[in-house]
Enzyme design. Structure first.
Site, PDB file in Angstrom:
ATOM      1  N   SER A   8       0.738  -1.269   0.065  1.00 42.76           N
ATOM      2  CA  SER A   8      -0.215  -0.025   0.044  1.00 42.76           C
ATOM      3  C   SER A   8       0.846   1.052   0.029  1.00 42.76           C
ATOM      4  CB  SER A   8      -0.850   0.005   1.184  1.00 42.76           C
ATOM      5  OG  SER A   8      -1.644   1.146   1.246  1.00 42.76           O
ATOM      6  N   LEU A   9       0.291   2.389   0.213  1.00 40.73           N
ATOM      7  CA  LEU A   9       1.152   3.700   0.177  1.00 40.73           C
ATOM      8  C   LEU A   9       0.840   4.486   1.537  1.00 40.73           C
ATOM      9  CD1 LEU A   9       0.583   4.901  -3.284  1.00 40.73           C
ATOM     10  CD2 LEU A   9       2.818   4.040  -2.651  1.00 40.73           C
ATOM     11  N   GLU A  45       3.404  10.835 -10.168  1.00 37.78           N
ATOM     12  CA  GLU A  45       2.466  10.007 -10.951  1.00 37.78           C
ATOM     13  C   GLU A  45       1.201  10.280 -10.418  1.00 37.78           C
ATOM     14  OE1 GLU A  45       3.152   5.876 -10.196  1.00 37.78           O
ATOM     15  OE2 GLU A  45       5.525   6.200 -10.514  1.00 37.78           O
ATOM     16  N   LYS A  89      -2.537   9.410  -8.777  1.00 40.00           N
ATOM     17  CA  LYS A  89      -2.681   8.503  -7.912  1.00 40.00           C
ATOM     18  C   LYS A  89      -4.383   8.131  -8.720  1.00 40.00           C
ATOM     19  CE  LYS A  89      -3.505   6.895  -3.309  1.00 40.00           C
ATOM     20  NZ  LYS A  89      -4.311   5.690  -3.737  1.00 40.00           N
ATOM     21  N   ASP A 126      -7.780   6.494  -9.117  1.00 40.72           N
ATOM     22  CA  ASP A 126      -8.839   6.288  -8.288  1.00 40.72           C
ATOM     23  C   ASP A 126      -9.760   4.975  -8.801  1.00 40.72           C
ATOM     24  OD1 ASP A 126     -10.475   6.222  -5.990  1.00 40.72           O
ATOM     25  OD2 ASP A 126     -11.598   7.921  -6.671  1.00 40.72           O
ATOM     26  N   GLU A 183      -3.612  -0.080 -12.126  1.00 38.41           N
ATOM     27  CA  GLU A 183      -4.924   0.157 -11.577  1.00 38.41           C
ATOM     28  C   GLU A 183      -5.952   0.146 -13.031  1.00 38.41           C
ATOM     29  OE1 GLU A 183      -4.683   1.514  -8.462  1.00 38.41           O
ATOM     30  OE2 GLU A 183      -6.426   2.412  -8.179  1.00 38.41           O
ATOM     31  N   TYR A 226       1.630   0.895 -13.380  1.00 34.90           N
ATOM     32  CA  TYR A 226       2.530   1.665 -12.188  1.00 34.90           C
ATOM     33  C   TYR A 226       4.008   0.991 -11.909  1.00 34.90           C
ATOM     34  CZ  TYR A 226      -0.810   0.582  -8.777  1.00 34.90           C
ATOM     35  OH  TYR A 226      -1.809  -0.068  -8.056  1.00 34.90           O
ATOM     36  N   LYS A 245      -2.488  13.255  -1.145  1.00 37.29           N
ATOM     37  CA  LYS A 245      -4.030  13.348  -1.480  1.00 37.29           C
ATOM     38  C   LYS A 245      -4.241  14.772  -1.936  1.00 37.29           C
ATOM     39  CE  LYS A 245      -6.203   9.830   0.089  1.00 37.29           C
ATOM     40  NZ  LYS A 245      -6.686   8.511  -0.392  1.00 37.29           N
ATOM     41  N   CYS A 269     -46.959  20.418 -11.591  1.00 35.12           N
ATOM     42  CA  CYS A 269     -45.966  21.425 -11.828  1.00 35.12           C
ATOM     43  C   CYS A 269     -45.836  22.312 -10.625  1.00 35.12           C
ATOM     44  CB  CYS A 269     -46.282  22.092 -12.991  1.00 35.12           C
ATOM     45  SG  CYS A 269     -44.985  23.095 -13.432  1.00 35.12           S
ATOM     46  N   CYS A 295     -47.128  25.760 -12.626  1.00 36.38           N
ATOM     47  CA  CYS A 295     -48.459  26.303 -12.845  1.00 36.38           C
ATOM     48  C   CYS A 295     -49.427  25.102 -12.356  1.00 36.38           C
ATOM     49  CB  CYS A 295     -48.698  25.974 -14.454  1.00 36.38           C
ATOM     50  SG  CYS A 295     -48.391  24.334 -14.964  1.00 36.38           S
ATOM     51  N   CYS A 313     -43.800  18.777 -17.217  1.00 42.67           N
ATOM     52  CA  CYS A 313     -45.066  19.819 -17.283  1.00 42.67           C
ATOM     53  C   CYS A 313     -45.278  19.831 -18.836  1.00 42.67           C
ATOM     54  CB  CYS A 313     -44.807  21.006 -16.729  1.00 42.67           C
ATOM     55  SG  CYS A 313     -46.023  22.116 -16.803  1.00 42.67           S
ATOM     56  N   CYS A 370     -47.277  27.163 -18.997  1.00 48.60           N
ATOM     57  CA  CYS A 370     -46.572  27.103 -17.785  1.00 48.60           C
ATOM     58  C   CYS A 370     -45.645  28.115 -17.595  1.00 48.60           C
ATOM     59  CB  CYS A 370     -45.711  25.972 -17.604  1.00 48.60           C
ATOM     60  SG  CYS A 370     -44.707  25.839 -16.034  1.00 48.60           S
TER      61      CYS A 370
HETATM   62  S1  IVH Z   1       2.214   2.137  -6.418  1.00 51.54           S
HETATM   63  C1  IVH Z   1       4.666  -0.184  -3.716  1.00 51.54           C
HETATM   64  N1  IVH Z   1       1.538   4.075  -7.754  1.00 51.54           N
HETATM   65  O1  IVH Z   1      -3.075   3.253  -4.295  1.00 51.54           O
HETATM   66  C2  IVH Z   1       3.826   0.637  -4.099  1.00 51.54           C
HETATM   67  N2  IVH Z   1      -0.033   3.031  -6.264  1.00 51.54           N
HETATM   68  O2  IVH Z   1      -2.621   3.741  -1.557  1.00 51.54           O
HETATM   69  C3  IVH Z   1       2.489   0.277  -4.242  1.00 51.54           C
HETATM   70  N3  IVH Z   1      -2.518   3.531  -6.734  1.00 51.54           N
HETATM   71  O3  IVH Z   1      -3.064  -0.038  -3.697  1.00 51.54           O
HETATM   72  C4  IVH Z   1       1.397   1.110  -4.966  1.00 51.54           C
HETATM   73  N4  IVH Z   1      -2.170   5.310  -8.375  1.00 51.54           N
HETATM   74  O4  IVH Z   1      -4.299   0.949  -5.817  1.00 51.54           O
HETATM   75  C5  IVH Z   1       0.987   3.139  -6.932  1.00 51.54           C
HETATM   76  N5  IVH Z   1       0.602   5.638  -9.316  1.00 51.54           N
HETATM   77  C6  IVH Z   1       0.394   4.734  -8.425  1.00 51.54           C
HETATM   78  C7  IVH Z   1      -1.156   4.559  -7.884  1.00 51.54           C
HETATM   79  C8  IVH Z   1      -1.306   3.567  -6.924  1.00 51.54           C
HETATM   80  C9  IVH Z   1      -3.077   4.682  -7.327  1.00 51.54           C
HETATM   81  C10 IVH Z   1      -3.366   3.083  -5.774  1.00 51.54           C
HETATM   82  C11 IVH Z   1      -3.079   1.439  -5.581  1.00 51.54           C
HETATM   83  C12 IVH Z   1      -2.510   1.118  -4.236  1.00 51.54           C
HETATM   84  C13 IVH Z   1      -3.066   2.279  -3.632  1.00 51.54           C
HETATM   85  C14 IVH Z   1      -2.145   2.451  -2.240  1.00 51.54           C
END
Ligand code: IVH
Length: 679
Positions: free
Chosen positions: A94-95, A124, A126, A128, A184, A236, A330, A424, A427, A440, A445
């Site tokens: 995760s990040l 990069e 992020k 969604d 993603e 990514y 974010k 409506c 009217c 309507c 009207c």
């Molecule tokens: S790198 C080792 N790069 O964010 C690093 N993640 O909060 C692993 N995500 O599960 C993730 N854009 O779903 C990376 N440019 C990006 C991303 C990205 C979206 C998502 C991804 C990850 C989540 C972590």
């Protein structure tokens, strides 16, 4: 020129040898790459479809020949009852999040403290969407899986295969034994719009947002369901590749080169990114993107800042959950929860009633929001909206804020469900249901007429420069006018009766009305607000029929026979012209001195059918109007600003921000010479 295909030479499925079959698979892979990676298709969609059909016919005749990377797998249809577990190797991390610039600074300081002198950052989007892992064995996609808990995910290969720009085979001559690539799955905003338009047309529920829709699509049992959600993939990370160093050498040493060279070499298209050498550069870019995030073709919830030098990654390592060499910065939230005060209803210019949520004001990403559209009655039902509900509101891009959910857990026990009005609000006449809309249908009207006339004089209507919405409302209220035809009989005395109206303004208004006494037929057709007839369809109709008289005389069948006119549009046009009031108003308009200029048939071909062009900079071979006319003569549209819907931006000398915006949105940019060639 369309490439003559081997498949075409082999003719029918029955004639195919196994070698022909393999060649056809190769060829379809080649065309997929041309289309999805390089944006340079060599054959038409129809030719591609023909080849795909042939491939499937051959596969029916010879099931034992079917290759695991057959392009036919992209079409969907495989059904999986339950999803097997997939162990991720290595785990999907995760990040860590930075919620603002101060937290980004702290991240940067940690890297400096650890001894980095001048870190270069790979910035990069992020995305969604939904993280997935793709495994390619000997170059063939064998497993696609969800992230799950990071250690173990679910096998969704059947759905992943249908994602248009996920290659089923890597574009390498000597593919590695094992390769895992992560990225993603998203739905681009224009595709999401298309999807919801389709839902609406089919009378189905609208999808709430691209992310949830993409997530739902990937977990479908039947991959046909995933296929028709217009999913896209952006890579990514290259998580694992056996002989990467040998293969890509120094291109593996920076994230920049991985994105620019390695991903495309494998057959993946990467998104735009930004390389910065100073932390201030990240800050600047973050500010710019916070303001501009709606110009990106998909939803982002921030930026991901990664150390560009991948050889440092191992040194920094990771906590249990996230790497130390990257951080997610974010964007400020553009959604929030607030209280619904009440629902009010607006009458539009064609009588359609739009429910509006009146909210306790809430700050969403820097903008105070107190009203949000609820679209229609079905939407209220879908949200299961009750009086006084706490609701989740989202402001996405430049669109109107939207209520996406009602918090039923916070609802008072006695709260009553919101019931759509039956009469409506303006009217009092009974509303009529048409598909998802209540309308309507009272031609008298007041609110509908006001909205209608305000549109009529606006830029999108006849564009009567000095007669603004306020004056239209006053003229109506004081019974100086009843309909659009009356606008052309207004006198100076009429105007001077109003407070705040002087001789000067009155003259200006009258002059700007006079300036529109000669009105091109398509312009008038747009302004009078026939349901389903926008600017483009109006010019198609005007061009085909030439005058209001011959359009009025056309039957529904004759209308439907015109290219681009569907049965719904044909019916509403015929109905509009059959209406006595509309006939009378058109007559009165002409009696009041308006001349409707006949449209000439300037159509030369349908080559640009459905394509939108924007011209920017100074053109040398064409005037701006001339170039736009050339586009329209081929069935295309000319727009003044670049958006996700633009197909081509034609750049002349000294092109400015539009070219830049096109670049950011990934819209095709062509020169004037290339445009001339297209003609
Ligand atoms: S790198 C080792 N790069 O964010 C690093 N993640 O909060 C692993 N995500 O599960 C993730 N854009 O779903 C990376 N440019 C990006 C991303 C990205 C979206 C998502 C991804 C990850 C989540 C972590």
């Amino acid at each position: 020129m369309a490439k003559k295909t081997k498949a075409a030479k082999a003719k029918t499925a029955a004639d195919f040898t196994r070698k022909d079959y393999a060649a056809l698979v190769d060829e379809l892979h080649y065309h997929n790459k041309k289309y999805y990676l390089e944006d340079e298709p060599e054959i038409s969609d129809a030719d591609y479809d023909d080849q795909m059909r042939l491939l499937k016919e051959v596969e029916v005749l010879h099931p034992d020949w079917v290759q695991p990377d057959s392009p036919s797998l992209k079409v969907g249809g495989e059904v999986r009852e339950d999803f097997a577990e997939v162990k991720h190797d290595p785990p999907m991390m995760s990040l860590d999040n930075a919620m603002d610039i101060a937290e980004l600074r702290a991240f940067h300081d940690r890297l400096l403290k650890a001894g980095l002198k001048k870190p270069v950052y790979h910035v990069e989007p992020k995305f969604d969407g939904l993280a997935i892992d793709l495994v390619y064995e000997k170059g063939v996609l064998t497993v696609g899986s969800t992230r799950g808990d990071g250690e173990v995910g679910e096998d969704i290969t059947h759905n992943v295969r249908t994602v248009a720009n996920v290659p089923l085979r890597l574009m390498l001559d000597n593919p590695p034994e094992y390769l895992s690539i992560r990225g993603e799955v998203i739905i681009k905003l224009k595709d999401f719009e298309k999807l919801n338009k389709r839902q609406e047309k089919e009378g189905k529920k609208l999808f709430a947002n691209p992310r949830n829709t993409a997530a739902g699509a990937l977990r479908q049992q039947d991959s046909k369901e995933a296929k028709d959600k217009y999913l896209s993939f952006f890579p990514y990370t290259l998580a694992k590749i056996k002989d990467a160093k040998k293969r890509f050498d120094k291109d593996m040493r920076t994230q920049d080169a991985i994105w620019k060279k390695v991903f495309p070499a494998l057959g993946f298209k990467t998104s735009a990114y930004h390389l910065v050498t100073e932390i201030e550069g990240v800050e600047k870019y973050y500010e710019k993107m916070t303001a501009d995030r709606s110009s990106v073709e998909y939803d982002l919830d921030g930026l991901v800042i990664k150390l560009n030098d991948t050889t440092e990654w191992e040194n920094f390592g990771a906590t249990t959950k996230a790497p130390r060499w990257a951080i997610a910065l974010k964007f400020p939230a553009r959604s929030g929860i607030t209280k619904l005060e009440r629902v009010t209803y607006q009458v539009g210019r064609t009588g359609v009633i739009t429910p509006v949520a009146n909210l306790v004001p809430i700050n969403l990403g820097g903008v105070m929001v107190s009203r949000a559209s609820l679209h229609n009655a079905d939407e209220i039902e879908r949200l299961d909206l009750h009086e006084g509900d706490m609701v989740e509101v989202v402001r996405s891009g430049d669109v109107i804020p939207k209520v996406v959910a009602a918090k039923s857990d916070k609802r008072a026990k006695k709260a009553k469900p919101i019931k759509f009005i039956t009469a409506c609000p303006s009217c009092g006449k009974k509303l009529v249901r048409e598909d998802v809309f209540f309308r309507c249908v009272n031609p008298a009207c007041p609110e509908m007429n006001e909205a209608f006339l305000q549109f009529f004089v606006s830029k999108n209507g006849l564009d009567i420069e000095f007669l603004g919405a306020e004056w239209v409302a006053k003229l109506l209220k004081n019974k100086k006018i009843k309909d659009y035809a009356d606008l052309f009989a207004i006198t100076k005395e009429d105007l001077l009766e109003f407070e705040g109206m002087g001789e000067l303004l009155a003259n200006k208004i009258l002059k700007s009305i006079d300036a529109k006494r000669q009105v091109p037929f398509p312009k008038l057709l747009t302004a009078v607000g026939i349901p389903n007839v926008g600017e483009h369809i109006a010019s198609v109709l005007a061009e085909h029929f030439g005058s209001p008289e011959s359009l009025a005389a056309a039957s529904e069948a004759e209308l439907t026979a015109v290219h681009e006119i569907g049965p719904g549009t044909a019916a509403s046009v015929a109905e509009w012209f059959a209406d006595k009031t509309n006939q009378q108003r058109l007559k009165k308009l002409q009696a009041n001195g308006v001349v409707i200029l006949k449209a000439e048939n300037t159509r030369v071909s349908d080559d640009f059918d459905g394509k939108t062009f924007v011209f920017t900079g100074t053109l040398t071979k064409f005037t701006r109007e001339g170039a736009e006319a050339e586009v329209k003569a081929r069935g295309g549209r000319a727009a003044s600003s670049v958006s996700k819907k633009t197909d081509f931006v034609v750049v002349g000398a000294d092109a400015g921000s539009k070219a830049q915006k096109a670049k950011e949105l990934g819209v095709a940019i062509i020169s004037e010479a290339e445009f001339a060639k297209m003609l």
